[in-house]
Motif scaffolding. Structure first.
Motif, short mmCIF file in Angstrom:
data_model
loop_
_atom_site.label_atom_id
_atom_site.label_comp_id
_atom_site.label_asym_id
_atom_site.label_seq_id
_atom_site.Cartn_x
_atom_site.Cartn_y
_atom_site.Cartn_z
N LEU A 226 0.78 -1.07 -0.07
CA LEU A 226 0.10 -0.08 0.03
C LEU A 226 0.79 1.32 0.18
CD1 LEU A 226 -2.81 -0.95 2.67
CD2 LEU A 226 -2.70 -1.20 -0.04
N SER A 227 2.25 1.02 -0.22
CA SER A 227 3.02 2.40 -0.04
C SER A 227 3.58 2.46 -1.44
CB SER A 227 4.19 2.05 0.74
OG SER A 227 4.06 1.72 2.03
N VAL A 228 2.60 2.08 -2.61
CA VAL A 228 2.88 2.48 -3.88
C VAL A 228 2.28 3.75 -4.04
CG1 VAL A 228 2.78 1.80 -6.28
CG2 VAL A 228 2.80 0.16 -4.51
N PHE A 229 3.10 4.93 -3.96
CA PHE A 229 2.41 6.22 -4.00
C PHE A 229 2.55 7.04 -5.50
CE2 PHE A 229 7.14 6.54 -2.87
CZ PHE A 229 7.58 7.25 -3.86
N HIS B 35 0.05 8.77 0.63
CA HIS B 35 0.75 8.92 -0.73
C HIS B 35 1.21 10.32 -0.95
CE1 HIS B 35 -1.12 4.75 -1.82
NE2 HIS B 35 -0.43 4.75 -0.88
N SER B 36 -0.02 11.24 -0.76
CA SER B 36 0.58 12.70 -1.00
C SER B 36 1.69 12.98 -0.22
CB SER B 36 -0.58 13.59 -0.93
OG SER B 36 -0.71 13.79 0.46
N ARG B 37 1.86 12.82 0.93
CA ARG B 37 2.90 13.00 1.72
C ARG B 37 4.27 12.18 1.27
NH1 ARG B 37 0.50 13.32 8.00
NH2 ARG B 37 -0.89 14.87 7.60
N LEU B 38 4.02 10.83 1.33
CA LEU B 38 5.41 10.34 0.57
C LEU B 38 5.89 10.93 -0.76
CD1 LEU B 38 4.33 6.62 0.99
CD2 LEU B 38 5.96 7.69 2.13
N GLN B 39 4.75 11.39 -1.75
CA GLN B 39 5.20 11.81 -2.98
C GLN B 39 5.99 13.03 -2.73
OE1 GLN B 39 1.34 12.38 -4.73
NE2 GLN B 39 1.02 10.48 -5.46
N ILE C 189 13.37 14.84 -1.99
CA ILE C 189 14.57 13.87 -2.13
C ILE C 189 15.36 13.78 -3.64
CG2 ILE C 189 15.83 11.63 -1.86
CD1 ILE C 189 15.88 13.16 0.88
N THR C 190 14.49 13.54 -4.43
CA THR C 190 15.13 13.01 -5.86
C THR C 190 15.49 14.48 -6.34
OG1 THR C 190 12.48 13.24 -6.58
CG2 THR C 190 13.58 10.96 -6.27
N TRP D 227 26.49 1.19 -2.97
CA TRP D 227 25.13 1.83 -3.07
C TRP D 227 24.62 1.98 -1.37
CZ3 TRP D 227 22.18 2.38 -7.55
CH2 TRP D 227 23.02 2.22 -8.60
N PHE D 228 23.83 2.90 -1.26
CA PHE D 228 23.13 3.14 0.02
C PHE D 228 21.68 3.27 -0.14
CE2 PHE D 228 27.43 4.18 0.66
CZ PHE D 228 27.85 4.26 1.97
N ARG D 229 21.02 2.77 0.85
CA ARG D 229 19.64 3.22 0.83
C ARG D 229 19.24 4.33 1.98
NH1 ARG D 229 15.22 -0.88 3.71
NH2 ARG D 229 16.24 0.15 5.60
N LEU D 230 18.59 5.33 1.21
CA LEU D 230 18.13 6.25 2.11
C LEU D 230 16.46 6.44 2.14
CD1 LEU D 230 19.75 9.78 1.23
CD2 LEU D 230 17.20 9.77 1.70
N VAL D 231 16.23 6.53 3.45
CA VAL D 231 14.66 6.26 3.55
C VAL D 231 14.22 7.68 3.70
CG1 VAL D 231 13.08 6.02 5.38
CG2 VAL D 231 15.05 4.11 4.96
N PHE D 232 13.30 8.12 2.89
CA PHE D 232 12.67 9.59 2.99
C PHE D 232 11.49 9.84 3.58
CE2 PHE D 232 11.33 7.49 -1.19
CZ PHE D 232 9.83 7.56 -0.87
N ALA D 233 10.87 8.74 4.21
CA ALA D 233 9.63 8.95 4.64
C ALA D 233 9.81 9.61 6.19
CB ALA D 233 8.87 7.60 4.96
N ALA D 234 10.28 10.85 6.07
CA ALA D 234 10.26 11.63 7.31
C ALA D 234 9.92 13.06 7.12
CB ALA D 234 11.79 11.41 7.83
N THR D 235 9.56 13.74 8.11
CA THR D 235 9.35 15.06 7.82
C THR D 235 10.30 15.87 7.06
OG1 THR D 235 10.21 15.77 10.16
CG2 THR D 235 7.72 15.09 10.08
#
Lengths: 517, 767
Positions: free
Chosen positions: B529-532, B620-624, B630-631, B693-701
């Protein structure tokens, strides 16, 4: 009288079928009886223990190296070998429980349903607990509770547990939060401890009869076995009470296990004992701990009934209250709210150990035994509320337990059934040996079936690895009306049954039938 | 042969002291995030100056003492050992250190200072993949062991053995594949040495006893023993232990034997030009500090217990540090920002509100009692309905097929246990979610066989890290050749850490592949359900009309990611296979969820209106938004990344900042981020084959992200500066060697280049 020492140590099952998964971890190249699927040649109930007992009625079994898979038979194409065994565990162990779940007693909806006097749960204080848990202080939702926690448990809870245990276990010095690990129940704790203390195939000593589920807990992931230290109902020599645990017995069981090549890593003590209801005196406890220290064994003390000692005259002492433990680094204490607060569905258990290696290792596995942040919060609130516990909950709980206990013991006396009970726990250890036409576990099982058919669920002694057939555990911590009905159904079976014992021919014609069938 | 090298060394020295090799095991914490010296203090990569070394020791000593597997003596002796040296220590960084089981005998061995060290064993140990990924090992050799050592006999040398070979990927696997001959040989040699040592020790002991009896045979058994005898006995005890452990270790065949790489190639093989009898001093220190109690404490745990601890703490150390010092907007602005753990923190407000509503606070007797171990029936029914709806299942799903446990890790662990016997394996396309690596290993003891994917786009690889059936076939074949029994395939969809979504066709291909080889397929859809990105259609495996092998397809889902409530501990399995579902039920005891929590989850999942109209759109809108931020940042700083509009993370490539592009450098960069209080996950923990390679989590304020990105850039700028400096130093050194002339002109030109280099990199980064 000194116990007759057998010339050659013999075990419950010989040769001891060691369970070895087809794996490379197994350290012992010996006694691998082929693939698991080839075993299970024993008849369903007639296992080695029984045959042994039947063959040598005079000699006493001193110990037995448990083989949880002795009766395992089926294999599955979809599951791994251990997966098949695990499934078999589920299928076999849960039989009574599942029958019960399909036909639970309900005063209004299903008055003919099964009354459960088999599961050790305290159903007397739900009213108090529901009220306390619905109190407004329980309802806080904080973002930090929603996120991954410290796997040892939230610090606020560990602090609360430490101070709670310091108070109720009367520890000489305050206990420390860093020695506390919080998990989802004591079952998980047994599993984690077995895994971090033992290698595959190693064992713990445990005085039997004991709470049988431990077998599965230490086995499922840990592949650890239990070596039973068999206790007798008969009082001999210097013993003062039935099923007394002595250091001699521990020594003999340990030596026996060693002679069979089983490596014993620890000793499990349950205090107050389940199912006997025994309480170990500080002196006894110290002796056992000294024994463990001599042999460099870990001691896991399960004190899950510590606040369910309802008889004030019984002076219960937690192991945490002892000054100068023989080997504090190898003494690990477990407690949970399942019994003392009657919340087995809440899944909260805790470990107290001074050994940071053990605490850390157990915490490493807590990823798999985590507890919801909310529940952690609620538990902290509950344990903090000393006023409510001391003034409301404990007095009321003890009074209700006592009343229920009095009722059931009166009933049993009236039935002329001997039993053991020491004013602690939720259960009475009932001696129904005289109701078995033959002293076998098959008969014990048949009697248990009769109870079930008459819609009352009890636990039979074999489930506790009791070596004498005919003992049952009867849980009395239930509401009066259910208890009354349950006792009535037991009486029906026993009266029918006792007739059978005295007068075999009538047994065919007078099959006891419950009134609700 | 490396063994030869050692032996030659021994021959050169020709005396007893020559055979002494000291191994110091340094916990990672010695220079973990807070204390890792800045790279500017490094004179060369991996070399730590004396100052930073002291600093590290002081700060971490207390912490390290508490470390379960690091014996107190080894830790306590470090600062003193350091104190004896004026110069530099070269440390090889491979990762966190705790003693895996087989190392315990070694710790003992070096504590028992009189022993000659069984070096073959050491090599085998450090050649082990575990070590290569987790060890910081310093081998302090006696003079003769340094082949290129100076001629002065009393000069001390340290040689550092690194087993970190960039081209090797750490397998968590217990290979049964190692060369039988070399295995036997090495065990044999080790044992021989141990027996000899034991013989010697026993002889000493007897001599001592004899002399003692002569001295004072009046009181034969008073008080037990005096000190030296006691020490001797401790030594004997240790030796015995060591041998037994070694035998067990050897007999299990649990370790993959890796021929150690020749020390010439080893980057860290240096010699010190320092004076004095270091080895002697260390000897003394160990001797003083060694105490049987200290070393025996490790025997409290079983081997697997130690390993569990080690593995866990090796991997979650950063996380633990973070737990102790979290960033907070107001209270702790210098705390750690965690963009490493995949958690969705964007919607805590919505969830807090929802979970505080009155319908959540229901308490019933049933919730407080033992329930059906598969999960409360009301919850399983709700889960079945929920999955039917959100996975768009063609037919309603059956609650009997639902198993509910406390988290997806638990589900995976239990599932691996019931599907595989120990040592059997699952195929897993890598990079993959690191937790599965642990879950497979910790309880279940199941191996993961990586299906290595490549970032390079080619004919066979139409997009980076593409999974194809060919690759699966190849990996399966290789595993079979190695004698591994593969029981299943683990897929994550949407993929973690890549963010890929498998199309229905490719999913079908993978399933067909699995069926062909009768493999189970475990498919983790925890981000479903996190396909934003609305343009992307995600198809759950449960939505397929006909599965190739429904009895072997098992789907995992949980609320941790999709609802951002990882603290709830809820995971579920949906399987058409009743047997698997029943076998899993046995684990209800060990992975049970509180009744109260089950009720809350049931309410949450039931509230379809809130989920559809409030939660999902907002989430979803916040994730977007966060994703866009980030991108854009990454694009503007020209950092390549992969992201496909799903998940909570982007997979970024920092390869251009690594020189050379190795996993060691990756780890160093990772530590640099930690230094700046920023936690990212490095590719190695995902079993990625390519470093960088690194993974960066962006689901933050947004605020947190902004702070985090500042720290991120600071590190990258530093990294580039250091790179420039290093280039210069190398160049200068080269020149100095070539042409030892005018100092003044050298330093001048150096400065000039340095400045211009810095400007260059700053502009590169868009600063």
């Amino acid at each position: 009288m000194p116990r007759p020492r057998p010339s050659s140590p013999y075990s419950a099952r010989s040769p001891s079928p060691m369970f070895t998964l087809p794996q490379k971890e197994s350290r012992k190249p010996t006694t691998c009886p082929g693939s698991v699927s080839t075993r299970g040649l024993h008849s369903i109930y007639g296992d080695g223990l029984e045959r042994e007992a039947a063959r040598k009625p005079d000699q006493k079994l001193l110990y037995g190296v448990g083989d949880p898979t002795a009766m395992f038979s089926s294999d599955s194409p979809h599951l791994s070998s251990r997966g098949s065994i695990i499934k078999w565990f589920w299928d076999s162990a849960e039989e009574g429980y599942r029958t019960y779940h399909m036909d639970e007693y309900d005063e209004d909806k299903n008055p003919g349903g099964i009354i459960n006097l088999g599961t050790s749960e305290n159903k007397l204080c739900f009213d108090l607990l529901s009220r306390r848990l619905s109190h407004s202080d329980m309802l806080r939702v904080e973002p930090s509770l929603l996120q991954y926690p410290d796997w040892r448990g939230h610090l606020f809870l560990r602090e609360e547990v430490a101070s709670f245990l310091s108070f109720y276990c009367k520890s000489p010095a305050p206990l420390k939060p860093e020695n506390v690990v919080v998990l989802n129940g004591c079952a998980s704790l047994f599993s984690a401890l077995a895994t971090v203390l033992c290698e595959v195939g190693e064992a713990f000593l445990i005085p039997a009869p004991y709470y049988g589920a431990i077998t599965q807990h230490v086995y499922l992931y840990g592949n650890v076995r239990l070596v039973c230290v068999y206790l007798d109902s008969e009082v001999t020599g210097l013993e003062t009470h039935p099923f007394q645990l002595t250091v001699d017995k521990l020594e003999m069981a340990l030596q026996g296990a060693i002679s069979e090549g089983v490596k014993v890593k620890g000793l499990i003590l349950i205090n107050p004992q389940n199912p006997l209801g025994d309480i170990y005196s500080p002196g006894e406890l110290r002796e056992y701990l000294e024994f463990a220290k001599r042999h460099a064994l870990h001691v896991m003390v399960d004190e899950v009934y510590m606040l369910s000692v309802f008889e004030e005259s019984v002076g219960y002492r937690s192991v945490l209250s002892l000054e100068g433990l023989p080997d504090p680094q190898k003494t690990h204490v477990m407690w949970a709210t399942s019994k003392d607060f009657g919340m087995s569905g809440l899944r909260f258990g805790t470990l107290y150990t001074e050994n940071q290696d053990v605490a850390t290792a157990v915490a490493s596995l807590c990823r798999y035994h985590g507890l919801s942040g909310f529940v952690q919060y609620q538990m902290a609130q509950l344990l903090r509320d000393r006023d409510w516990i001391n003034q409301v909950y404990l007095p009321e709980n003890h009074a209700r337990l006592k009343a229920a206990h009095t009722y059931v013991s009166e009933e049993l006396r009236a039935l002329g059934v001997p039993f053991l009970s020491h004013g602690a726990g939720f259960f009475i250890w009932v001696d129904l040996r005289k109701f078995l036409p033959e002293a076998t576990f098959e008969e014990e099982r048949l009697l248990w079936r009769r109870f079930l058919e008459n819609k009352v669920l009890l636990s039979f002694g074999k489930a506790f690895e009791c070596k004498e057939p005919g003992w049952f555990r009867l849980v009395f911590s239930d509401k009066a009306h259910r208890l009354r009905l349950g006792m009535q159904r037991i009486r029906q079976v026993l009266e029918g049954k006792s007739q059978v014992a005295e007068d075999p021919p009538s047994c065919q014609t007078q099959e006891p039938r419950g009134p609700h069938r | 042969m490396p063994e030869r090298a050692w032996e030659e060394g021994g021959v050169e020295g020709g005396n007893k002291s020559a055979q002494q090799i000291w191994i110091l095991i340094l916990p990672l914490r010695f220079y973990s995030c807070a204390t890792l010296p800045k790279a500017s203090n490094f004179s060369a990569p991996g070399v730590i100056s004396k100052r930073s070394w002291e600093h590290g020791c002081r700060a971490e000593l207390d912490g390290a003492r508490r470390d379960p597997a690091v014996s107190a003596s080894s830790v306590a002796s470090l600062p003193r050992a350091r104190a004896t040296r004026a110069g530099r220590w070269l440390l090889w960084e491979g990762g966190p250190v705790l003693c895996p089981p087989f190392f315990r005998p070694l710790t003992c061995a070096f504590s028992a200072s009189a022993l000659s060290f069984p070096h073959q064993e050491g090599k085998q140990g450090f050649g082990d993949p575990f070590w290569r990924s987790h060890a910081t090992v310093v081998v302090v050799g006696a003079p003769a062991l340094c082949r290129r050592g100076s001629s002065q006999p009393d000069e001390a040398h340290m040689s550092i053995q690194s087993r970190s070979n960039p081209s090797d990927i750490p397998h968590m696997s217990d290979g049964q594949v190692w060369d039988q001959a070399s295995r036997n040989h090495s065990i044999h040699t080790c044992l021989m040495e141990m027996v000899l040592s034991l013989q010697q020790a026993v002889a000493d002991h007897i001599t001592q006893l004899a002399t003692r009896h002569q001295q004072q045979d009046l009181v034969p058994e008073e008080q037990g023993h005096n000190q030296p005898i006691w020490g001797q006995e401790a030594l004997l005890g240790r030796l015995m232990f060591q041998m037994v452990n070694h035998l067990q270790f050897g007999a299990t065949g649990g370790q993959k034997f890796q021929p150690p790489c020749p020390s010439e190639d080893s980057k860290g093989d240096v010699r010190s030009r320092e004076q004095a009898q270091v080895s002697k001093q260390i000897y003394k220190i160990f001797y003083q500090l060694t105490n049987f109690e200290d070393t025996s404490i490790n025997y409290v745990l079983s081997n697997r217990g130690v390993e569990t601890s080690a593995l866990y703490h090796g991997s979650f150390q950063d996380y633990n540090t973070y737990q102790g010092n979290k960033y907070h907007e107001d209270k702790n602005t210098s705390g750690f920002i965690n963009l490493g753990t995949s958690e969705n923190k964007l919607c805590t407000d919505l969830l807090t509100e929802r979970l505080s509503r009155s319908d959540m606070n229901y308490i019933d007797d049933d919730l407080l009692q033992y329930s059906d171990w598969r999960g409360q029936p009301f919850l399983r029914e709700e889960v079945a309905q929920f999955l039917t709806y959100y996975c768009k299942a063609p037919a309603p799903l059956d609650p009997e097929n639902v198993v509910v446990l406390n988290g997806c890790s638990s589900v995976f662990s239990a599932l691996a246990t019931v599907l595989c016997d120990p040592g059997e394996a699952f195929l897993v396309p890598t990079p993959t979610y690191s937790d599965f690596v642990f879950s497979a290993h910790l309880y279940a003891k199941v191996d993961l066989v990586p299906v290595d994917l490549e970032s390079q786009v080619s004919d066979a690889n139409t997009h980076p890290f593409q999974l194809t059936v060919d690759k699966l076939e190849q990996a399966l074949l290789n595993a079979k050749l190695e004698g591994k029994k593969v029981r299943g395939l683990v897929l994550i969809n949407p993929q973690n850490p890549l963010g890929h979504i498998y199309s229905q066709d490719s999913l079908m291909e993978y399933l067909e592949f699995a069926k062909k080889h009768s493999l189970h397929v475990i498919i983790d859809e925890i981000y479903m359900l996190s396909v934003f990105d609305e343009s992307i259609t995600f198809r759950s495996v449960l939505s397929m009309e006909s599965l190739p092998d429904p009895n072997k397809t098992h789907m995992i889902w949980g609320t941790s990611k999709d609802f951002g409530i990882s603290g709830f501990r809820f995971g579920t399995l949906y399987t058409h296979n009743k047997e698997v579902a029943l076998a899993m039920s046995s684990f209800g005891y060990l992975h049970g969820i509180s009744g109260i929590t089950q009720y809350k989850l049931h309410r949450l999942l039931q509230d379809r209106e809130w989920i559809d109209n409030v939660y999902l759109p907002t989430n979803h809108s916040r994730l977007q938004e966060a994703h866009r931020f980030i991108t854009n940042e990454l694009k503007s700083s020209k950092i390549p990344f992969l992201s496909h509009g799903s998940g909570l993370y982007v997979w970024i490539s920092l390869r251009k900042y690594l020189d050379p592009c190795t996993f060691e450098e990756e780890l160093l960069l990772h530590r640099r981020f930690l230094d700046k209080k920023l936690i990212l996950s490095c590719g190695k923990t995902f079993m990625c084959k390519e470093p960088g390679w690194f993974r960066l989590v962006f689901a933050a304020t947004p605020l947190l992200l902004k702070h985090a990105m500042q720290r991120f850039y600071t590190v990258l700028v530093e990294q580039e500066q250091d790179w420039v400096v290093k280039q210069l130093e190398d160049a200068i050194n080269q020149e100095v060697e070539d042409l030892p002339a005018s100092d003044a002109s050298q330093s001048y030109s150096r400065e000039v280049i340095l400045t211009s280099g810095l400007e260059g990199c700053c502009s590169d980064l868009g600063l």
